[in-house]
Design a protein around this motif. Structure first.
Motif, PDB file in Angstrom:
ATOM      1  N   ILE A 191       7.806  -2.398  -0.450  1.00 57.74           N
ATOM      2  CA  ILE A 191       7.324  -1.227   0.308  1.00 57.74           C
ATOM      3  C   ILE A 191       8.381  -0.856   1.342  1.00 57.74           C
ATOM      4  O   ILE A 191       8.779  -1.677   2.171  1.00 57.74           O
ATOM      5  N   SER A 192       8.852   0.387   1.251  1.00 57.81           N
ATOM      6  CA  SER A 192       9.901   0.854   2.152  1.00 57.81           C
ATOM      7  C   SER A 192       9.318   1.331   3.479  1.00 57.81           C
ATOM      8  O   SER A 192       8.155   1.718   3.562  1.00 57.81           O
ATOM      9  N   THR A 195       9.558   4.380   6.243  1.00 58.17           N
ATOM     10  CA  THR A 195      10.050   5.757   6.265  1.00 58.17           C
ATOM     11  C   THR A 195       9.593   6.459   7.533  1.00 58.17           C
ATOM     12  O   THR A 195       8.540   6.116   8.099  1.00 58.17           O
ATOM     13  N   GLU A 215      -1.761   9.213   0.568  1.00 59.68           N
ATOM     14  CA  GLU A 215      -0.903   8.056   0.836  1.00 59.68           C
ATOM     15  C   GLU A 215      -1.550   7.148   1.876  1.00 59.68           C
ATOM     16  O   GLU A 215      -2.322   7.598   2.725  1.00 59.68           O
ATOM     17  N   ASP A 270      -0.692   3.994   4.696  1.00 63.17           N
ATOM     18  CA  ASP A 270       0.310   3.215   5.433  1.00 63.17           C
ATOM     19  C   ASP A 270       0.217   1.750   4.983  1.00 63.17           C
ATOM     20  O   ASP A 270      -0.880   1.193   4.900  1.00 63.17           O
ATOM     21  N   ASP A 316       1.877   2.784   0.281  1.00 63.27           N
ATOM     22  CA  ASP A 316       2.949   3.624  -0.273  1.00 63.27           C
ATOM     23  C   ASP A 316       4.255   3.420   0.500  1.00 63.27           C
ATOM     24  O   ASP A 316       5.323   3.322  -0.087  1.00 63.27           O
ATOM     25  N   TYR A 317       4.134   3.398   1.803  1.00 60.65           N
ATOM     26  CA  TYR A 317       5.263   3.150   2.711  1.00 60.65           C
ATOM     27  C   TYR A 317       4.710   2.481   3.961  1.00 60.65           C
ATOM     28  O   TYR A 317       3.495   2.493   4.197  1.00 60.65           O
ATOM     29  N   TYR A 321      14.685   6.369   5.199  1.00 62.49           N
ATOM     30  CA  TYR A 321      13.983   5.481   4.269  1.00 62.49           C
ATOM     31  C   TYR A 321      14.747   4.163   4.282  1.00 62.49           C
ATOM     32  O   TYR A 321      15.978   4.187   4.285  1.00 62.49           O
ATOM     33  N   THR A 365      14.605  -0.490   3.490  1.00 61.39           N
ATOM     34  CA  THR A 365      13.932  -1.730   3.099  1.00 61.39           C
ATOM     35  C   THR A 365      14.279  -2.809   4.113  1.00 61.39           C
ATOM     36  O   THR A 365      15.463  -3.002   4.415  1.00 61.39           O
TER      37      THR A 365
END
Lengths: 199, 199
Positions: B30-31, B33, B41, B43, B46-47, B75, B77
């Motif tokens: 999960i990145s 962003t 979406e 939290d 999705d990200y 974005y 990781t």
């Protein structure tokens, strides 16, 4: 070119047969050998059975892509087998020993080298005895060969443990599918993106 | 670590979701962003949605394994994501753009890099229009991005053409299965042969 090696008893031959039956555009390479034909074997199917002097002439005339001498018998793959497959755009599956594989690795850059093993030495021994086809001394020789071949394993690209036939088959099929997606073999597909149409 | 990149419209997100559902010991990375959260979406799913100043602090404190700025949004990781997966012995699937992928390629030796594409540019364009979610100018920007990303494709390890969803899924699964059989990742299994028992 997919090269598969394994000690006797690892299940290599049955696995290769399954791969040939399951994967399109994959052809079993047929080796030349000077050993005697066995019951149930067919010339031109299992091997091209040939005389020692003919085999030695092939060596002298450099008609072989690889060859090895194992227990007094020659085994080898002709260059013609490789060239024909390449011309016809099919992948070859070569079921050969470590000596021959090492020659192909050295001479050809494009091969994919796969080593197959049973889960451990005890299992290898068990399988050789359970086959019931070989004498004690032959089994001992095979076990000693296995030790020699294991020393070669680390330079292979892939290791497939044949603990379960279906799982090993799935892994081998995955390796072939994956290798066919390698960027080095598929870069030409990027060309479809240079024509952008009416963007 | 499996890194997947693709231009928008290639079907990457659905393919990654299928892989996570089908393959054991594979976890979606999960990145973080800074872009706004969209309808539907979540939290942390999705990200990890975060503020720009927090993100910049992560950069300054070198907490990120890779990051990229795309159209004014960051974005990235976190190193923690990579370290946790490694400690737990699971493979990570990273769905990131070419900038971030290039950083991982440079900094980590073990990643497997996969590029996904539709069969050609016309098909990419068609898919972007058919989604019906983006304005004309967004689509144009995505097409221009695609051209830039294609220039990066050749250094990836694998190319998967998503002409048919099931076939592309099968290829991606094969790549993961095959890479897990790589000798560099399985050499330790050869140790089972150093114990020969009562030979």
């Amino acid at each position: 070119m997919f090269v598969v090696s394994a000690p006797s008893g690892a299940g290599k031959t049955s696995l290769c047969r399954e791969l040939i039956d399951s994967i399109p555009d994959l052809r079993q390479s047929i080796s030349f050998t000077t050993r005697n034909i066995r019951d149930g074997e067919q010339d031109g199917v299992d091997y091209f059975f040939t005389q020692t002097d003919s085999f030695q002439r092939m060596i002298a005339e450099q008609l072989l892509a690889e060859y090895a001498e194992v227990h007094g018998n020659y085994y080898g793959t002709s260059l013609e087998t490789l060239n024909t497959a390449e011309a016809e755009g099919v992948d070859l599956l070569l079921d050969i020993d470590c000596q021959g594989a090492a020659q192909l690795k050295k001479n050809y850059r494009r091969g994919v080298f796969i080593f197959i093993l049973p889960p451990d030495f005890a299992e290898l021994k068990k399988r050789l005895y359970n086959r019931g086809t070989d004498h004690e001394d032959v089994i001992q020789r095979r076990l000693e060969n296995a030790e020699q071949e294991l020393l070669q394993a680390p330079w292979y690209d892939y290791l497939v443990i044949n603990d379960d036939f279906q799982s090993a088959k799935k892994k081998l099929m995955a390796i072939i599918t994956a290798e066919r997606c390698r960027m080095s073999r598929t870069t030409y597909l990027l060309n479809n993106f240079t024509v952008k149409g009416d963007k």
